[in-house]
Design an enzyme around this catalytic site. Structure first.
Site, mmCIF file in Angstrom:
data_model
loop_
_atom_site.group_PDB
_atom_site.id
_atom_site.type_symbol
_atom_site.label_atom_id
_atom_site.label_comp_id
_atom_site.label_asym_id
_atom_site.label_seq_id
_atom_site.Cartn_x
_atom_site.Cartn_y
_atom_site.Cartn_z
ATOM 1 N N TYR A 179 2.087 -6.744 -8.637
ATOM 2 C CA TYR A 179 2.737 -5.634 -7.706
ATOM 3 C C TYR A 179 4.124 -5.559 -7.789
ATOM 4 O O TYR A 179 4.808 -6.309 -8.513
ATOM 5 C CB TYR A 179 2.154 -6.140 -6.340
ATOM 6 C CG TYR A 179 3.204 -7.420 -5.862
ATOM 7 C CD1 TYR A 179 4.331 -7.291 -4.997
ATOM 8 C CD2 TYR A 179 2.608 -8.707 -5.899
ATOM 9 C CE1 TYR A 179 4.938 -8.418 -4.541
ATOM 10 C CE2 TYR A 179 3.223 -9.870 -5.422
ATOM 11 C CZ TYR A 179 4.543 -9.660 -4.976
ATOM 12 O OH TYR A 179 5.090 -10.623 -4.394
ATOM 13 N N CYS A 180 4.804 -4.631 -7.458
ATOM 14 C CA CYS A 180 6.017 -4.080 -7.539
ATOM 15 C C CYS A 180 6.424 -3.728 -5.957
ATOM 16 O O CYS A 180 5.784 -4.017 -4.888
ATOM 17 C CB CYS A 180 6.219 -3.166 -8.386
ATOM 18 S SG CYS A 180 5.449 -1.439 -8.211
ATOM 19 N N ARG A 181 7.286 -2.787 -5.815
ATOM 20 C CA ARG A 181 7.768 -2.285 -4.424
ATOM 21 C C ARG A 181 6.841 -1.138 -4.032
ATOM 22 O O ARG A 181 6.510 -1.205 -3.128
ATOM 23 C CB ARG A 181 9.256 -1.695 -4.452
ATOM 24 C CG ARG A 181 9.848 -0.953 -3.223
ATOM 25 C CD ARG A 181 11.262 -0.848 -3.350
ATOM 26 N NE ARG A 181 11.324 0.154 -4.358
ATOM 27 C CZ ARG A 181 10.889 1.503 -4.534
ATOM 28 N NH1 ARG A 181 10.507 1.913 -3.152
ATOM 29 N NH2 ARG A 181 11.230 2.207 -5.303
#
Length: 114
Positions: A81-83
């Site tokens: 995941y990222c932002r």
């Protein structure tokens, strides 16, 4: 299969290996057992809050990104995941190129998690 997809691979091959899960599906998948959970945001973003037990591997540091993922088991699923989801989709495509078979991405990223 077309000549170009033979040379460069097809998008469907990558999409078969990458699955985007909503927050509830993702939470269920990573709970109750050890998984390869990776936050691909920067160290500053990671230190500002992250999913419990996530390892930080910064997408924007290509050398460390490659080295860190090479140390993971390519035969086991990896959860990233990222932002917001854009960076992790780019990371997921790189992981397919590196030989990972199952990549699960958090739809909407950490912004949707918290």
């Amino acid at each position: 299969m077309s000549f170009l997809s033979t040379l460069f691979g097809s998008k469907s091959e990558a999409s078969d290996k990458i699955k985007v899960l909503d927050k509830n599906e993702y939470a269920k998948a990573i709970s109750g057992r050890p998984v390869q959970l990776v936050d691909v945001r920067t160290a500053n973003e990671y230190h500002g809050g992250h999913i419990k037990n996530a390892k930080n591997i910064d997408f924007f540091n290509p050398t460390k990104f490659k080295q860190a993922f090479e140390a993971l088991d390519k035969t086991k699923p990896v959860y990233i995941y990222c932002r917001s989801g854009a960076r992790s989709q780019k990371a997921a495509r790189k992981l397919v190129d590196m030989g990972f078979e199952q990549i699960f991405d958090l739809r909407g990223g950490y912004a949707r998690w918290s």
